[in-house]
Design a protein around this motif. Structure first.
Motif, PDB file in Angstrom:
ATOM      1  N   THR A 131       0.827  -1.203   0.000  1.00 16.16           N
ATOM      2  CA  THR A 131       0.000   0.000   0.000  1.00 16.16           C
ATOM      3  C   THR A 131       0.865   1.258   0.000  1.00 16.16           C
ATOM      4  O   THR A 131       0.366   2.343  -0.271  1.00 16.16           O
ATOM      5  N   LEU A 132       2.149   1.089   0.301  1.00 16.16           N
ATOM      6  CA  LEU A 132       3.077   2.220   0.305  1.00 16.16           C
ATOM      7  C   LEU A 132       3.933   2.201  -0.952  1.00 16.16           C
ATOM      8  O   LEU A 132       4.449   1.155  -1.350  1.00 16.16           O
ATOM      9  N   ALA A 133       4.109   3.364  -1.568  1.00 16.02           N
ATOM     10  CA  ALA A 133       4.981   3.490  -2.736  1.00 16.02           C
ATOM     11  C   ALA A 133       6.440   3.363  -2.305  1.00 16.02           C
ATOM     12  O   ALA A 133       6.780   3.578  -1.142  1.00 16.02           O
ATOM     13  N   TRP A 134       7.311   3.047  -3.243  1.00 15.67           N
ATOM     14  CA  TRP A 134       8.741   2.867  -2.964  1.00 15.67           C
ATOM     15  C   TRP A 134       9.354   4.110  -2.347  1.00 15.67           C
ATOM     16  O   TRP A 134      10.298   4.029  -1.578  1.00 15.67           O
ATOM     17  N   ASP A 135       8.811   5.294  -2.681  1.00 17.67           N
ATOM     18  CA  ASP A 135       9.382   6.550  -2.199  1.00 17.67           C
ATOM     19  C   ASP A 135       8.571   7.188  -1.072  1.00 17.67           C
ATOM     20  O   ASP A 135       8.717   8.372  -0.787  1.00 17.67           O
ATOM     21  N   ALA A 136       7.731   6.406  -0.411  1.00 16.84           N
ATOM     22  CA  ALA A 136       6.924   6.922   0.697  1.00 16.84           C
ATOM     23  C   ALA A 136       7.825   7.418   1.821  1.00 16.84           C
ATOM     24  O   ALA A 136       8.957   6.952   1.991  1.00 16.84           O
ATOM     25  N   ASP A 137       7.323   8.383   2.585  1.00 16.07           N
ATOM     26  CA  ASP A 137       8.092   8.892   3.723  1.00 16.07           C
ATOM     27  C   ASP A 137       8.344   7.797   4.757  1.00 16.07           C
ATOM     28  O   ASP A 137       9.393   7.763   5.393  1.00 16.07           O
ATOM     29  N   ILE A 138       7.383   6.923   4.920  1.00 16.99           N
ATOM     30  CA  ILE A 138       7.528   5.779   5.822  1.00 16.99           C
ATOM     31  C   ILE A 138       8.128   4.643   4.996  1.00 16.99           C
ATOM     32  O   ILE A 138       7.664   4.363   3.893  1.00 16.99           O
ATOM     33  N   ARG A 139       9.133   3.988   5.520  1.00 14.58           N
ATOM     34  CA  ARG A 139       9.804   2.911   4.791  1.00 14.58           C
ATOM     35  C   ARG A 139       8.824   1.776   4.495  1.00 14.58           C
ATOM     36  O   ARG A 139       8.301   1.139   5.398  1.00 14.58           O
ATOM     37  N   PRO A 140       8.597   1.483   3.209  1.00 20.45           N
ATOM     38  CA  PRO A 140       7.718   0.354   2.870  1.00 20.45           C
ATOM     39  C   PRO A 140       8.459  -0.979   3.038  1.00 20.45           C
ATOM     40  O   PRO A 140       9.635  -1.081   2.713  1.00 20.45           O
ATOM     41  N   GLU A 141       7.773  -1.967   3.537  1.00 16.20           N
ATOM     42  CA  GLU A 141       8.403  -3.273   3.764  1.00 16.20           C
ATOM     43  C   GLU A 141       8.863  -3.919   2.462  1.00 16.20           C
ATOM     44  O   GLU A 141       9.833  -4.660   2.446  1.00 16.20           O
ATOM     45  N   PHE A 142       8.175  -3.627   1.345  1.00 16.91           N
ATOM     46  CA  PHE A 142       8.562  -4.291   0.105  1.00 16.91           C
ATOM     47  C   PHE A 142       9.946  -3.847  -0.371  1.00 16.91           C
ATOM     48  O   PHE A 142      10.651  -4.631  -1.000  1.00 16.91           O
ATOM     49  N   THR A 143      10.375  -2.624  -0.049  1.00 11.06           N
ATOM     50  CA  THR A 143      11.732  -2.218  -0.444  1.00 11.06           C
ATOM     51  C   THR A 143      12.772  -2.959   0.401  1.00 11.06           C
ATOM     52  O   THR A 143      13.838  -3.323  -0.099  1.00 11.06           O
ATOM     53  N   VAL A 144      12.448  -3.179   1.661  1.00 12.35           N
ATOM     54  CA  VAL A 144      13.337  -3.981   2.516  1.00 12.35           C
ATOM     55  C   VAL A 144      13.420  -5.394   1.948  1.00 12.35           C
ATOM     56  O   VAL A 144      14.508  -5.966   1.825  1.00 12.35           O
ATOM     57  N   ASP A 145      12.276  -5.951   1.562  1.00 13.20           N
ATOM     58  CA  ASP A 145      12.262  -7.301   0.988  1.00 13.20           C
ATOM     59  C   ASP A 145      13.076  -7.362  -0.304  1.00 13.20           C
ATOM     60  O   ASP A 145      13.841  -8.312  -0.514  1.00 13.20           O
TER      61      ASP A 145
END
Length: 168
Positions: free
Chosen positions: A92-106
């Motif tokens: 639900t969060l974009a890659w550049d969201a202010d809050i770190r999205p879990e998918f970028t960590v993954d």
């Protein structure tokens, strides 16, 4: 390829350490993963620091390190690839969201553990046309990563948020 990193002067004795990212994790790595965060240019490296630190005294502590990495062991990920990954991973969060999205960590953890390439270029969340370069410190080719130069250039204290207007 030359990449750039700002570190506090007190850590200059080990400029290729990934200790900070290992301790707290980041947008592209989980806590415990020794990923070295750098940028494709000095200005982006400064912008990334400024996003987290804007205190006048603290900015003066940073020094710019220029690091050389092998050109043939780097993959540059596009914004389109990140948008597609976000959809595929149903974030639900974009890659550049202010809050770190879990998918970028993954994504970062998958790249890191694959050991296929030494470095991964990812668009900066602060300027998608500029890149941050993530370096896998456990990759066999990490021994080819060299400090090219340490400069006296750091962060301009003019970038700090001021409490009072500066009379222009």
């Amino acid at each position: 390829m030359l990449v750039y990193r700002l570190i506090k002067e007190k850590y200059l004795s080990n400029p290729l350490s990934a200790e900070g990212a290992t301790k707290v994790g980041g947008r592209w790595n989980a806590e415990g993963t020794p990923m070295l965060y750098t940028s494709a240019n000095a200005a982006t490296a400064k912008l990334e620091i400024l996003a987290g630190v804007n205190e006048y005294a603290t900015l003066a502590e940073f020094k710019l390190i220029c690091i050389e990495i092998p050109d043939d062991n780097l993959y540059m990920m596009s914004v389109d690839e990140l948008v597609n990954a976000q959809k595929t991973m149903e974030s639900t969060l974009a890659w550049d969201a202010d809050i770190r999205p879990e998918f970028t960590v993954d994504l970062g953890e998958t790249w890191f553990s694959s050991m296929e390439i030494l470095a991964l270029g990812v668009p900066s969340t602060l300027s998608a046309h500029d890149y941050n370069i993530l370096i896998n410190t456990t990759h066999p080719d990490f021994k080819k990563v060299k400090v090219h130069r340490v400069t006296n250039e750091g962060m301009s204290q003019r970038l700090a948020i001021r409490q009072e207007p500066i009379g222009l």
